[in-house]
Design a protein around this motif. Structure first.
Motif, short mmCIF file in Angstrom:
data_model
loop_
_atom_site.label_atom_id
_atom_site.label_comp_id
_atom_site.label_asym_id
_atom_site.label_seq_id
_atom_site.Cartn_x
_atom_site.Cartn_y
_atom_site.Cartn_z
N VAL A 105 0.88 -1.25 0.11
CA VAL A 105 -0.01 -0.12 -0.15
C VAL A 105 0.93 1.21 -0.16
N GLY A 106 1.70 1.03 0.79
CA GLY A 106 2.77 2.37 1.01
C GLY A 106 3.65 2.72 -0.46
N GLY A 107 4.01 1.68 -0.71
CA GLY A 107 5.06 1.57 -2.12
C GLY A 107 4.36 2.20 -3.26
N PHE A 108 3.11 1.47 -3.55
CA PHE A 108 2.22 2.17 -4.68
C PHE A 108 1.71 3.42 -4.53
N GLY A 109 1.56 3.85 -3.28
CA GLY A 109 0.99 4.93 -2.93
C GLY A 109 1.89 6.30 -3.12
N LEU A 110 3.19 5.83 -3.17
CA LEU A 110 4.21 6.78 -3.41
C LEU A 110 4.66 6.89 -4.74
N LEU A 111 4.21 5.90 -5.73
CA LEU A 111 4.73 5.97 -7.09
C LEU A 111 4.73 7.31 -7.96
N GLU A 112 3.65 7.72 -7.76
CA GLU A 112 3.11 9.05 -8.45
C GLU A 112 3.87 10.20 -8.06
N ARG A 113 4.06 10.23 -6.77
CA ARG A 113 4.67 11.52 -6.26
C ARG A 113 6.17 11.29 -6.11
N ARG A 114 6.49 10.17 -5.70
CA ARG A 114 8.08 9.97 -5.25
C ARG A 114 8.53 8.67 -5.81
N VAL A 139 10.70 1.10 -1.42
CA VAL A 139 9.66 0.31 -0.43
C VAL A 139 9.35 -0.92 -1.06
N LEU A 140 8.97 -1.05 -2.41
CA LEU A 140 8.34 -2.28 -2.84
C LEU A 140 9.39 -2.98 -2.97
N GLY A 141 10.83 -2.67 -3.05
CA GLY A 141 12.06 -3.48 -3.00
C GLY A 141 12.11 -4.55 -1.91
N LEU A 142 11.71 -3.85 -0.95
CA LEU A 142 11.74 -4.60 0.48
C LEU A 142 10.95 -5.88 0.52
N LEU A 143 9.87 -5.98 -0.36
CA LEU A 143 8.97 -7.02 -0.43
C LEU A 143 9.67 -8.42 -0.58
N THR A 144 10.85 -8.33 -1.19
CA THR A 144 11.81 -9.52 -1.47
C THR A 144 11.83 -10.15 -0.28
N PHE A 145 11.51 -9.91 0.94
CA PHE A 145 11.89 -10.76 2.08
C PHE A 145 10.74 -11.72 2.08
N LYS A 146 9.68 -11.60 1.43
CA LYS A 146 8.76 -12.70 1.17
C LYS A 146 8.49 -12.87 -0.11
N PRO A 147 9.35 -13.72 -0.94
CA PRO A 147 9.34 -13.54 -2.54
C PRO A 147 7.99 -14.18 -3.22
N GLN A 148 7.02 -14.60 -2.22
CA GLN A 148 5.89 -15.17 -2.95
C GLN A 148 4.84 -13.79 -3.12
#
Length: 416
Positions: free
Chosen positions: A186-195, A202-211
């Motif tokens: 939610v936070g990662g995609f919420g930031l895409l347009e502005r930052r 933020v989205l790259g941190l999701l690799t802690f759970k690869p699925q």
């Protein structure tokens, strides 16, 4: 009625909302009662495990895996975490005073980068770290949801809906990490347009759970977010390098063959105690009678369909919340392994979908949202046959989100 749609992806403007989204009593009352019941199970699990619901053994059995892994690494016994049987024996010995019965099989299957996130909690002891992790990750999710809320569903209502739903209660009982997963999405995609750079990091941190990260590059490429794609890759690489420098590269050398084996030819124990107690497409297909090979192909088709839906959504003019909702539902559909706690992702997706429709909503919309809310109480599908059609819920949600015309504003509701 007016539709609050202030974050349209291509320069939409804000509209006033005269009527907030209010669930009818026929949905609200049973939803709250069932949520209260699952949270009551949490309070009674230690003194009376299984007396009023499923026997969860004790609180934090999944957190035992996380905490046991970081303590093993810090204590110089890192190879232990890659031997499922020995690691399970270690957990049963270390937490014998907590468990009401021995754990059957609890392997570590996460990348070493996850250990970075667990590192700050290692010194707190088992129970202290268990509580702290749930509080911190729950707070991160609340912050992400507050930033994404709109007039159609106030931030407080959105946060409560996500954090008190039955899936979140099960997440707290098990000591799982779905709050962190949801916060990053939610936070990662919420930031895409502005930052975009920060959103990608933020989205790259999701690799802690690869699925839960396999659809991220697909979404970013479809949206033409090349800076965010670069940032997400850099974030994932930085976590890999940092974990290698801190914990040793031997962990990665051991983890890659392990995860490859789990994907290509998983052990019978992993299938029995891991996948078959979840509610992935694969699990439900097997429980409905499909041979394992056919179930694997069905899971692959579901993953491909989820990827297509993400491409369609992120190449469209949908708003940020609607795109995020598609991604959340598609992620649950594509995941080769998921549990009842992961339905929190679907609850948030359903809330975003409701926010995209003009109030007052017809009863069938609330009924669908209630079915998603209720799903964890009918899990796992291994014990509740009705839950074996659970993958149809994210599919239906995706179809409704992508259906032509769903997101058209009612021009009568736009005030000059």
């Amino acid at each position: 009625m007016d539709l609050a749609q202030g974050d349209l992806a291509h320069g939409g403007s804000s509209f006033e909302q005269r009527d907030l989204l209010r669930p009818p009593a026929a949905v609200l009352v049973p939803g709250l009662l069932m949520s209260f019941y699952v949270w009551l199970i949490l309070l009674t699990t230690i003194p009376y495990p299984g007396k009023i619901g499923l026997d969860y053994n004790t609180l934090g059995t999944d957190w035992m895996v996380f905490y046991g892994a970081i303590r093993s690494v810090l204590d110089g016994n890192a190879p232990l975490i890659f031997d499922g049987d020995r690691f399970t024996d270690f957990l049963n010995t270390a937490f014998a005073g907590w468990l009401s019965k021995p754990l059957e099989f609890r392997p570590w299957a996460y990348p070493p980068s996850f250990l970075l996130m667990l590192l700050p909690f290692g010194p707190l002891g088992f129970f202290g770290s268990y509580v702290a992790f749930q509080v911190v990750t729950g707070a991160l999710l609340a912050l992400a949801l507050r930033a994404s809320a709109a007039a159609a569903l106030p931030s407080s209502a959105l946060v409560v809906a996500a954090l008190v739903c039955p899936a979140s209660a099960i997440n707290a009982i098990n000591g799982q990490a779905v709050f962190l997963v949801a916060a990053l999405i939610v936070g990662g995609f919420g930031l895409l347009e502005r930052r975009p750079y920060l959103g990608g990091l933020v989205l790259g941190l999701l690799t802690f759970k690869p699925q839960f990260c396999i659809l991220v590059p697909i979404a970013l490429i479809a949206a033409g977010q090349w800076r965010a794609l670069l940032a997400s890759g850099s974030s994932a690489l930085a976590m890999m390098i940092a974990s290698g420098l801190i914990f040793g590269w031997d962990l990665w050398v051991r983890w890659f063959p392990l995860i490859l084996e789990n994907l290509v030819s998983p052990s019978e124990k992993w299938i029995e105690f891991g996948r078959m107690w979840g509610h992935s497409v694969y699990t439900c297909a097997v429980l409905l009678g499909a041979p394992e090979r056919l179930a694997s192909w069905i899971q692959l088709l579901a993953t491909l369909g989820a990827a297509v839906s993400v491409v369609i959504a992120f190449r469209s003019r949908l708003g940020t919340r609607e795109k995020t909702a598609v991604f959340l539902a598609a992620t649950v559909l594509a995941a080769p392994h998921s549990g009842p706690y992961d339905v929190t992702l679907l609850v948030i997706a359903a809330a975003f979908w409701l926010m995209a429709r003009a109030a007052p909503l017809p009863l069938w919309c609330w009924t669908l949202a209630f079915m998603i809310w209720l799903l964890p109480m009918l899990s796992p599908p291994l014990l509740f046959p009705v839950a074996r059609i659970a993958p149809l819920l994210p599919v239906l949600l995706i179809v409704l989100l992508l259906r032509p015309g769903v997101f058209n504003l009612d021009t009568r509701a736009i005030e000059a």
